[in-house]
Design an enzyme around this catalytic site. Structure first.
Site: not given
Length: 206
Positions: A73, A76-78, A176
């Site tokens: 997707r 960033k990171i979540t 994010c």
């Protein structure tokens, strides 16, 4: 109970681990692309997991060795986990595909859900998701996140809204990729318990 509104079928899937939900997304995506199934949204909870979108930087990741699933997707990171409602809309977008318009529609859905519980939220220019504005309690804080992909005109991935999750999970990462803002939940903002079970029917309706 599966609910269908305006050609969209909402499927409450309970608690699914991330790989199982990802397999189900891909299966549904193939069916929608092929015209064998109508637009569908999976609504579920994950066991605790960190997922990293394509724009994740090395310094955004947890430093304590916590496993991270890399996904295709945007963003960033979540973190996903108990107390957070996750929605994966598998929708055919109108031609020509306008990804920004789709993200704005998802943001509006989340703003409307928060409003039903008495929480006023907003968009922040240049940042996806839904935010509680800065106030005397602190800077702007994200209550709902969005990360999507569009393949062959049909969406994948989606949104998450923090209901009554343990916000300490976000302390291990730069959520994010945003360092100058916080993360919050409906429960933390409203000062009363708001569970995934409470939010599920409201999200399904919207």
């Amino acid at each position: 109970m599966t609910a269908t509104t305006s050609g969209l079928t909402a499927v409450p899937a309970g608690v699914l681990d991330y790989p199982t939900a990802w397999d189900e997304q891909r299966r549904l995506h193939e069916a929608v692309v092929a015209g064998e199934r109508g637009d569908t949204v999976l609504l579920l909870e994950h066991p605790s997991v960190y997922t990293a979108g394509k724009r994740t930087e090395p310094w955004d990741r947890p430093v304590d060795g916590t496993p991270v699933v890399d996904v295709d997707r945007g963003g960033k990171i979540t973190w996903h986990g108990p107390g957070q409602l996750v929605g994966y809309p598998i929708l055919r977008l109108p031609d020509p595909v306008d990804v920004v318009a789709y993200v704005r529609r998802v943001e509006q859905l989340l703003i409307d859900v928060c409003a039903e519980f008495g929480l006023s939220t907003e968009r922040i220019e240049g940042r996806s998701g839904v935010w509680v504005p800065a106030d005397d309690r602190g800077p702007a804080r994200k209550v709902a996140a969005i990360g999507i992909r569009v393949a062959r005109g049909v969406t994948l991935h989606g949104f998450s809204i923090n209901c009554d999750c343990d916000l300490a999970y976000f302390d291990r990462i730069v959520p994010c990729g945003i360092r100058d803002a916080g993360v919050t939940s409906l429960t933390a903002e409203l000062g009363r318990p708001v569970t995934v079970a409470d939010v599920l029917p409201v999200a399904t309706h919207h």
